[in-house]
Design a protein around this motif. Structure first.
Motif, PDB file in Angstrom:
ATOM      1  N   ASN A   3       0.869  -1.168   0.000  1.00 32.97           N
ATOM      2  CA  ASN A   3       0.000   0.000   0.000  1.00 32.97           C
ATOM      3  C   ASN A   3       0.907   1.219   0.000  1.00 32.97           C
ATOM      4  N   ARG A   4       1.086   1.847  -1.160  1.00 35.61           N
ATOM      5  CA  ARG A   4       1.979   2.989  -1.255  1.00 35.61           C
ATOM      6  C   ARG A   4       1.431   4.132  -0.411  1.00 35.61           C
ATOM      7  N   PRO A   5       2.257   4.746   0.451  1.00 36.33           N
ATOM      8  CA  PRO A   5       1.779   5.843   1.287  1.00 36.33           C
ATOM      9  C   PRO A   5       1.189   6.958   0.437  1.00 36.33           C
ATOM     10  N   PRO A   6       0.069   7.569   0.862  1.00 33.18           N
ATOM     11  CA  PRO A   6      -0.551   8.637   0.086  1.00 33.18           C
ATOM     12  C   PRO A   6       0.440   9.762  -0.205  1.00 33.18           C
ATOM     13  N   GLY A   7       0.481  10.185  -1.449  1.00 29.56           N
ATOM     14  CA  GLY A   7       1.357  11.283  -1.832  1.00 29.56           C
ATOM     15  C   GLY A   7       2.756  10.859  -2.209  1.00 29.56           C
ATOM     16  N   ALA A   8       3.145   9.625  -1.881  1.00 27.52           N
ATOM     17  CA  ALA A   8       4.493   9.160  -2.232  1.00 27.52           C
ATOM     18  C   ALA A   8       4.585   8.954  -3.739  1.00 27.52           C
ATOM     19  N   PRO A   9       5.754   9.209  -4.328  1.00 26.08           N
ATOM     20  CA  PRO A   9       5.883   9.039  -5.778  1.00 26.08           C
ATOM     21  C   PRO A   9       5.736   7.578  -6.192  1.00 26.08           C
ATOM     22  N   VAL A  10       5.150   7.359  -7.347  1.00 21.70           N
ATOM     23  CA  VAL A  10       4.974   6.017  -7.893  1.00 21.70           C
ATOM     24  C   VAL A  10       6.219   5.644  -8.699  1.00 21.70           C
ATOM     25  N   VAL A  11       6.772   4.481  -8.426  1.00 26.88           N
ATOM     26  CA  VAL A  11       7.924   3.998  -9.179  1.00 26.88           C
ATOM     27  C   VAL A  11       7.456   3.537 -10.561  1.00 26.88           C
ATOM     28  N   ARG A  83     -10.305  -3.357   8.370  1.00 22.09           N
ATOM     29  CA  ARG A  83      -9.730  -2.781   9.582  1.00 22.09           C
ATOM     30  C   ARG A  83      -8.638  -1.794   9.206  1.00 22.09           C
ATOM     31  N   ALA A  84      -8.256  -0.974  10.181  1.00 25.54           N
ATOM     32  CA  ALA A  84      -7.145  -0.042   9.971  1.00 25.54           C
ATOM     33  C   ALA A  84      -5.855  -0.845   9.936  1.00 25.54           C
ATOM     34  N   MET A  85      -5.053  -0.648   8.880  1.00 18.80           N
ATOM     35  CA  MET A  85      -3.823  -1.400   8.732  1.00 18.80           C
ATOM     36  C   MET A  85      -2.884  -0.639   7.816  1.00 18.80           C
ATOM     37  N   GLU A  86      -1.593  -1.012   7.871  1.00 16.08           N
ATOM     38  CA  GLU A  86      -0.585  -0.329   7.054  1.00 16.08           C
ATOM     39  C   GLU A  86      -0.718  -0.702   5.593  1.00 16.08           C
ATOM     40  N   HIS A  87      -0.922  -1.983   5.313  1.00 14.59           N
ATOM     41  CA  HIS A  87      -0.963  -2.460   3.935  1.00 14.59           C
ATOM     42  C   HIS A  87      -2.380  -2.376   3.372  1.00 14.59           C
ATOM     43  N   ALA A  88      -2.487  -2.597   2.073  1.00 13.14           N
ATOM     44  CA  ALA A  88      -3.791  -2.523   1.423  1.00 13.14           C
ATOM     45  C   ALA A  88      -4.672  -3.694   1.836  1.00 13.14           C
ATOM     46  N   ALA A  89      -4.066  -4.878   1.989  1.00 11.79           N
ATOM     47  CA  ALA A  89      -4.840  -6.070   2.324  1.00 11.79           C
ATOM     48  C   ALA A  89      -3.899  -7.161   2.812  1.00 11.79           C
ATOM     49  N   SER A  90      -4.482  -8.163   3.435  1.00 14.44           N
ATOM     50  CA  SER A  90      -3.698  -9.322   3.866  1.00 14.44           C
ATOM     51  C   SER A  90      -4.611 -10.534   3.908  1.00 14.44           C
ATOM     52  N   VAL A  91      -4.001 -11.717   3.805  1.00 17.17           N
ATOM     53  CA  VAL A  91      -4.764 -12.956   3.885  1.00 17.17           C
ATOM     54  C   VAL A  91      -4.055 -13.901   4.837  1.00 17.17           C
ATOM     55  N   ALA A 166      -3.933  15.854  -8.176  1.00 13.83           N
ATOM     56  CA  ALA A 166      -4.611  15.825  -6.884  1.00 13.83           C
ATOM     57  C   ALA A 166      -4.252  14.619  -6.031  1.00 13.83           C
ATOM     58  N   SER A 167      -3.966  13.485  -6.655  1.00 10.97           N
ATOM     59  CA  SER A 167      -3.748  12.274  -5.869  1.00 10.97           C
ATOM     60  C   SER A 167      -2.938  11.258  -6.661  1.00 10.97           C
ATOM     61  N   ARG A 168      -2.414  10.281  -5.923  1.00 11.88           N
ATOM     62  CA  ARG A 168      -1.698   9.163  -6.528  1.00 11.88           C
ATOM     63  C   ARG A 168      -2.123   7.892  -5.826  1.00 11.88           C
ATOM     64  N   GLN A 169      -2.342   6.836  -6.592  1.00 12.88           N
ATOM     65  CA  GLN A 169      -2.653   5.535  -6.005  1.00 12.88           C
ATOM     66  C   GLN A 169      -2.103   4.428  -6.890  1.00 12.88           C
ATOM     67  N   LYS A 170      -1.473   3.447  -6.257  1.00 17.63           N
ATOM     68  CA  LYS A 170      -1.030   2.238  -6.954  1.00 17.63           C
ATOM     69  C   LYS A 170      -1.084   1.076  -5.982  1.00 17.63           C
ATOM     70  N   LEU A 171      -1.629  -0.044  -6.431  1.00 20.10           N
ATOM     71  CA  LEU A 171      -1.676  -1.254  -5.630  1.00 20.10           C
ATOM     72  C   LEU A 171      -0.697  -2.277  -6.190  1.00 20.10           C
ATOM     73  N   GLY A 172      -0.153  -3.105  -5.308  1.00 18.14           N
ATOM     74  CA  GLY A 172       0.742  -4.164  -5.746  1.00 18.14           C
ATOM     75  C   GLY A 172       2.200  -3.750  -5.732  1.00 18.14           C
ATOM     76  N   TYR A 173       3.058  -4.732  -6.022  1.00 18.32           N
ATOM     77  CA  TYR A 173       4.509  -4.528  -5.998  1.00 18.32           C
ATOM     78  C   TYR A 173       5.073  -4.209  -7.374  1.00 18.32           C
ATOM     79  N   LEU A 174       4.416  -4.645  -8.434  1.00 21.60           N
ATOM     80  CA  LEU A 174       4.883  -4.323  -9.771  1.00 21.60           C
ATOM     81  C   LEU A 174       4.643  -2.852 -10.079  1.00 21.60           C
ATOM     82  N   THR A 175       5.477  -2.301 -10.936  1.00 23.16           N
ATOM     83  CA  THR A 175       5.218  -0.952 -11.417  1.00 23.16           C
ATOM     84  C   THR A 175       4.040  -1.000 -12.396  1.00 23.16           C
ATOM     85  N   PRO A 176       3.410   0.136 -12.683  1.00 27.52           N
ATOM     86  CA  PRO A 176       2.312   0.122 -13.663  1.00 27.52           C
ATOM     87  C   PRO A 176       2.747  -0.446 -15.010  1.00 27.52           C
ATOM     88  N   GLU A 177       3.953  -0.093 -15.450  1.00 27.67           N
ATOM     89  CA  GLU A 177       4.433  -0.582 -16.736  1.00 27.67           C
ATOM     90  C   GLU A 177       4.682  -2.091 -16.701  1.00 27.67           C
TER      91      GLU A 177
END
Length: 300
Positions: A3-11, A83-91, A166-177
């Protein structure tokens, strides 16, 4: 899931490409070509749709069931919570058949991305059941992202990528490309174009860049579709290999010549599954990858 921190640059770019390619190879080895082709149809957008007016928990359970069916896990039961958590999700990976998935509280109000978060976690369940993992957390998460994308649900993860003033969001470990690259590899293998499903303009751009990189895999010597510059370099390296038996291959090129037998041979990665193929150096002919069964037109 990261879960990339809000506002952090996307790799951006392709920093994990070697691991991504190894993950595709591992999928074919574990599932076989027929097993991978069982996922030839992607998850439909309607199956991941989650409107703001839908009941939070019932909607999440509905999308989770659709993903369980897509990943061919009919005996798995998912229980989704928030729930409130650091990451986007967990299993919680157990023996099953019940698996507990927790989503970050922010998905309570960002429901359009619930499917993306769940897709990654259900892929974790699939890999757990297959006994397929890579050493190290980061490599294993890249394997999971690659699996999600290559088996037909990862377009959701790329579509969750949004980047504007206004915002940045990316899920996962891979870059968008890199997500775009894997989706393009899937598109080439199954003849399926995911681009009409993207609602994010940035996702479409990343897919186009990833597709361009994937096209390069189809145009590298000794494949017949290789460009003029690549063919010229290949001919030079082939001549050098014949004149200097036992020379160390150049790691900068994807192919390597082998001179141990009665005839010169060349090895190179399959453009579909990336397993290395060894063929004799004897001009134009068709070869078939023993792992993914892709037919390759070669000019060796």
């Amino acid at each position: 899931m990261a879960n990339r921190p809000p506002g952090a640059p996307v790799v951006h770019g392709f920093p994990h490409l070697a691991t991504v390619r190894s993950a595709i190879t591992a999928l074919y080895r574990r599932l076989s070509a027929d097993g991978v082709h069982a996922y030839a149809t992607s998850l439909a957008p309607v199956d991941a749709a989650f409107a703001d007016q839908d009941d939070l928990h019932l909607g999440a359970q509905r999308v989770a069931r659709a993903l369980v069916q897509h990943f061919r896990l009919p005996d798995a039961r998912l229980i989704v919570g928030f729930r409130a958590m650091e990451h986007a999700a967990s299993v919680e990976l157990t023996a099953g058949p019940e698996y507990f998935i927790e989503l970050n509280d922010r998905f309570r109000t960002h429901r359009r991305d619930v499917g993306a978060a769940l897709a990654h976690e259900v892929a974790h369940v699939l890999l757990h059941r297959l006994g397929l993992e890579f050493p190290g957390t980061r490599a294993n998460e890249i394997l999971t992202d690659t699996t999600t994308a290559y088996l037909g649900a990862g377009w959701l993860l790329l579509d969750a990528f949004r980047e504007d003033a206004a915002s940045r969001q990316k899920l996962g470990y891979l870059t968008p490309e890199e997500f775009g690259y894997v989706l393009a590899k899937r598109a080439f293998a199954f003849g399926e174009d995911p681009s009409p499903w993207f609602t994010s303009p940035q996702a479409y751009t990343a897919y186009a860049e990833g597709r361009e990189r994937a096209v390069r895999d189809l145009r590298r010597p000794p494949l017949s579709a290789a460009g003029w510059a690549g063919r010229r370099r290949y001919a030079k390296d082939r001549r050098y290999a014949r004149e200097h038996p036992g020379a160390v291959p150049d790691p900068a090129v994807p192919y390597a010549f082998e001179t141990g037998g009665p005839e010169l041979r060349v090895s190179f990665p399959c453009p579909t599954c990336h397993q290395r193929i060894r063929v004799p150096v004897r001009g134009r002919f068709g070869a078939r990858c023993g792992l993914c069964r892709t037919r390759l037109e070669c000019d060796t």
